[in-house]
Design an enzyme around this catalytic site. Sequence first.
Site, PDB file in Angstrom:
ATOM      1  N   LYS A   1      39.979  22.761  77.884  1.00 22.13           N
ATOM      2  CA  LYS A   1      39.379  23.663  78.862  1.00 22.13           C
ATOM      3  C   LYS A   1      39.559  23.140  80.280  1.00 22.13           C
ATOM      4  O   LYS A   1      39.838  23.907  81.205  1.00 22.13           O
ATOM      5  CB  LYS A   1      37.901  23.890  78.564  1.00 22.13           C
ATOM      6  CG  LYS A   1      37.296  24.938  79.500  1.00 22.13           C
ATOM      7  CD  LYS A   1      36.031  25.569  78.983  1.00 22.13           C
ATOM      8  CE  LYS A   1      35.626  26.748  79.859  1.00 22.13           C
ATOM      9  NZ  LYS A   1      34.383  27.398  79.386  1.00 22.13           N
TER      10      LYS A   1
ATOM     11  N   LYS B   1      31.658  28.811  84.913  1.00 15.34           N
ATOM     12  CA  LYS B   1      31.252  30.212  84.718  1.00 15.34           C
ATOM     13  C   LYS B   1      29.738  30.265  84.558  1.00 15.34           C
ATOM     14  O   LYS B   1      29.171  29.596  83.689  1.00 15.34           O
ATOM     15  CB  LYS B   1      31.911  30.804  83.471  1.00 15.34           C
ATOM     16  CG  LYS B   1      33.294  31.354  83.679  1.00 15.34           C
ATOM     17  CD  LYS B   1      33.723  32.116  82.426  1.00 15.34           C
ATOM     18  CE  LYS B   1      35.070  32.744  82.576  1.00 15.34           C
ATOM     19  NZ  LYS B   1      35.453  33.504  81.363  1.00 15.34           N
TER      20      LYS B   1
ATOM     21  N   HIS C   1      26.294  33.880  69.641  1.00 16.44           N
ATOM     22  CA  HIS C   1      27.546  34.131  70.345  1.00 16.44           C
ATOM     23  C   HIS C   1      28.751  33.701  69.510  1.00 16.44           C
ATOM     24  O   HIS C   1      29.738  34.453  69.384  1.00 16.44           O
ATOM     25  CB  HIS C   1      27.540  33.380  71.681  1.00 16.44           C
ATOM     26  CG  HIS C   1      28.823  33.491  72.450  1.00 16.44           C
ATOM     27  ND1 HIS C   1      29.303  34.693  72.924  1.00 16.44           N
ATOM     28  CD2 HIS C   1      29.735  32.545  72.820  1.00 16.44           C
ATOM     29  CE1 HIS C   1      30.450  34.491  73.557  1.00 16.44           C
ATOM     30  NE2 HIS C   1      30.728  33.199  73.508  1.00 16.44           N
TER      31      HIS C   1
ATOM     32  N   HIS D   1      36.678  37.237  72.269  1.00 18.47           N
ATOM     33  CA  HIS D   1      35.456  37.506  73.008  1.00 18.47           C
ATOM     34  C   HIS D   1      35.264  38.982  73.359  1.00 18.47           C
ATOM     35  O   HIS D   1      34.129  39.460  73.444  1.00 18.47           O
ATOM     36  CB  HIS D   1      35.421  36.664  74.292  1.00 18.47           C
ATOM     37  CG  HIS D   1      35.117  35.219  74.055  1.00 18.47           C
ATOM     38  ND1 HIS D   1      35.874  34.419  73.230  1.00 18.47           N
ATOM     39  CD2 HIS D   1      34.129  34.418  74.538  1.00 18.47           C
ATOM     40  CE1 HIS D   1      35.370  33.191  73.214  1.00 18.47           C
ATOM     41  NE2 HIS D   1      34.320  33.162  74.003  1.00 18.47           N
TER      42      HIS D   1
ATOM     43  N   ARG E   1      21.738  30.000  98.932  1.00 18.65           N
ATOM     44  CA  ARG E   1      23.194  30.228  98.977  1.00 18.65           C
ATOM     45  C   ARG E   1      24.016  29.074  98.386  1.00 18.65           C
ATOM     46  O   ARG E   1      25.191  28.907  98.711  1.00 18.65           O
ATOM     47  CB  ARG E   1      23.657  30.552 100.397  1.00 18.65           C
ATOM     48  CG  ARG E   1      23.063  31.851 100.937  1.00 18.65           C
ATOM     49  CD  ARG E   1      23.686  32.232 102.276  1.00 18.65           C
ATOM     50  NE  ARG E   1      23.183  33.547 102.690  1.00 18.65           N
ATOM     51  CZ  ARG E   1      22.106  33.727 103.465  1.00 18.65           C
ATOM     52  NH1 ARG E   1      21.424  32.663 103.887  1.00 18.65           N
ATOM     53  NH2 ARG E   1      21.727  34.932 103.814  1.00 18.65           N
TER      54      ARG E   1
ATOM     55  N   GLU F   1      34.197  28.180  68.950  1.00 21.95           N
ATOM     56  CA  GLU F   1      34.922  27.875  70.176  1.00 21.95           C
ATOM     57  C   GLU F   1      35.885  26.705  69.976  1.00 21.95           C
ATOM     58  O   GLU F   1      36.960  26.661  70.579  1.00 21.95           O
ATOM     59  CB  GLU F   1      33.941  27.563  71.310  1.00 21.95           C
ATOM     60  CG  GLU F   1      33.006  28.708  71.679  1.00 21.95           C
ATOM     61  CD  GLU F   1      33.697  29.818  72.469  1.00 21.95           C
ATOM     62  OE1 GLU F   1      34.922  29.726  72.709  1.00 21.95           O
ATOM     63  OE2 GLU F   1      33.009  30.786  72.830  1.00 21.95           O
TER      64      GLU F   1
ATOM     65  N   HIS G   1      31.898  40.227  72.274  1.00 24.11           N
ATOM     66  CA  HIS G   1      30.878  40.699  73.225  1.00 24.11           C
ATOM     67  C   HIS G   1      30.413  42.109  72.869  1.00 24.11           C
ATOM     68  O   HIS G   1      29.240  42.448  73.053  1.00 24.11           O
ATOM     69  CB  HIS G   1      31.438  40.677  74.642  1.00 24.11           C
ATOM     70  CG  HIS G   1      31.563  39.304  75.219  1.00 24.11           C
ATOM     71  ND1 HIS G   1      32.170  39.047  76.420  1.00 24.11           N
ATOM     72  CD2 HIS G   1      31.143  38.091  74.748  1.00 24.11           C
ATOM     73  CE1 HIS G   1      32.130  37.747  76.674  1.00 24.11           C
ATOM     74  NE2 HIS G   1      31.519  37.148  75.668  1.00 24.11           N
TER      75      HIS G   1
ATOM     76  N   ARG H   1      43.332  31.382  82.473  1.00 26.57           N
ATOM     77  CA  ARG H   1      41.998  31.073  81.964  1.00 26.57           C
ATOM     78  C   ARG H   1      41.465  32.171  81.047  1.00 26.57           C
ATOM     79  O   ARG H   1      40.651  31.905  80.160  1.00 26.57           O
ATOM     80  CB  ARG H   1      41.029  30.829  83.123  1.00 26.57           C
ATOM     81  CG  ARG H   1      39.655  30.403  82.636  1.00 26.57           C
ATOM     82  CD  ARG H   1      38.758  29.911  83.742  1.00 26.57           C
ATOM     83  NE  ARG H   1      37.453  29.557  83.211  1.00 26.57           N
ATOM     84  CZ  ARG H   1      36.469  29.023  83.933  1.00 26.57           C
ATOM     85  NH1 ARG H   1      36.651  28.778  85.217  1.00 26.57           N
ATOM     86  NH2 ARG H   1      35.309  28.723  83.369  1.00 26.57           N
TER      87      ARG H   1
ATOM     88  N   GLU I   1      40.028  32.613  86.833  1.00 28.46           N
ATOM     89  CA  GLU I   1      40.449  33.476  85.738  1.00 28.46           C
ATOM     90  C   GLU I   1      41.356  34.619  86.184  1.00 28.46           C
ATOM     91  O   GLU I   1      41.133  35.794  85.889  1.00 28.46           O
ATOM     92  CB  GLU I   1      39.223  34.041  85.000  1.00 28.46           C
ATOM     93  CG  GLU I   1      39.539  34.532  83.583  1.00 28.46           C
ATOM     94  CD  GLU I   1      38.292  34.871  82.784  1.00 28.46           C
ATOM     95  OE1 GLU I   1      37.986  36.052  82.688  1.00 28.46           O
ATOM     96  OE2 GLU I   1      37.637  33.942  82.295  1.00 28.46           O
TER      97      GLU I   1
ATOM     98  N   ASN J   1      39.344  33.355  76.189  1.00 30.21           N
ATOM     99  CA  ASN J   1      38.442  34.375  75.657  1.00 30.21           C
ATOM    100  C   ASN J   1      38.960  35.034  74.386  1.00 30.21           C
ATOM    101  O   ASN J   1      38.599  36.178  74.085  1.00 30.21           O
ATOM    102  CB  ASN J   1      38.185  35.457  76.719  1.00 30.21           C
ATOM    103  CG  ASN J   1      37.368  34.929  77.878  1.00 30.21           C
ATOM    104  OD1 ASN J   1      36.386  34.224  77.682  1.00 30.21           O
ATOM    105  ND2 ASN J   1      37.783  35.246  79.083  1.00 30.21           N
TER     106      ASN J   1
END
Length: 449
Positions: free
Chosen positions: A312, A228, A350, A333, A206, A270, A337, A326, A322, A330
């Site tokens: 960032k 992330k 990517h 993206h 955990r 990026e 994606h 935030r 986010e 992206n």
Amino acid sequence: MAASSSFCHKNTILLHTPSTGYNKISSRDWLLRFPASGSSFSSRCRLSLESNNNNNRDLTLRWKASATSATPVMDQATSSSPAVPTIVEVDLGNRSYPIYIGAGLLDQPQLLQRHVHGKQVLVVTNTTVAPLYLDKTIWALTEGNPNVKVEAVILPDGEQFKDMDTLMKVFDKAIESRLDRRCTFVALGGGVIGDMCGYAAASYLRGVNFIQIPTTVMAQVDSSVGGKTGINHRLGKNLIGAFYQPQCVLIDTNTLNTLPDRELASGLAEVIKYGLIRDAEFFEWQEKNMQALLARDASAFVYAIKRSCENKAEVVSLDEKESGLRATLNLGHTFGHAIETGLGYGQWLHGEAVAAGTVMAVDMSHRLGWIDDSLVKRVHKILERAKLPIAPPETMTVDMFKSVMAVDKKVADGMLRLILLKGPLGNCVFTGDYDRKALDDTLRAFSKS
């Protein structure tokens, strides 16, 4: 040697000198830290850099400011001293952490060891990075620290392995090694390793501590920062994961010396993104220095990484989970994606997919009348100079884009929200309030019906 600029921020003062390289004793970035307790700073800060001889080999930093109970850590250094890392802080209250940036940082064991709290460490890496940097990392974790036991798990390399089956190999190793809740996971590799190791750390018992040691441009400027973590699902990228912050991020820029040209270019997508969405001055710097980045100029890369991490870190500090701001990180993206998922993970890198996706987002922004034609041309030009694609692969269809985008994480109440440019360079919006015809027109312009 006069300082070109200096500024105060919380308990940190950075001094920049114009004539020397990064991460040497005559470093462009000097970091002075002050005790957090009992310190107060006014805006009246002055730093001077004085030479003790004609060769500028022995340097003295002197500090003057309206402050109490604060003493510089460093007063004098010699050319034989280890490189002083540039440090960017991610401010998240009691979960704040430093990003160390510089050449040869894996040769400074104290940087890593101060963030290892227990006696057990699991290094997660892959088949490409392990032969290059695993031994050095284990040395950095154990040098002068014999009580620490280090285990390693070496995963296959590639986006196609960022899945549940591969993730289980990390858990298998941790359980077989009987790692306890005080253990530390260390991610040694690119974005895939960082995302998977972070998700494993968030889930194992955990939640256990973890450290990021990113070895690609993509990971150093983006994915290692901000917490992330996650894995892909066959229907969509990064749909399974958690927000989970590291103890620190250690960026040894020497690891870029072994990075293939294609991977290096991928990471620049990026870097370009930060300039487009929030830092016009940084974008203009990139336009002038892209060749230096492609040539792996050390000073240029330290600056690009530092500026990217600062951008960032500021956004993450304001919006960790986010909820709005935030999401602007992206840019490109959602389209990107879809390309990665539609082609099959690992076919395009990517950053390559994000570059093509950025062009599509810029095209749509222009169709909406939110940006002018000159910005569209500048985006195309800088991506081409970075040796990145400016269109998706020919096999992508409108239906492929729409089916993947329908399950994007930014869909809310059935509405796809996008990051689009709006206004002058350095400005963007995260919105679902746009003319759907513009989206359809962009998809048709870049893919088959």
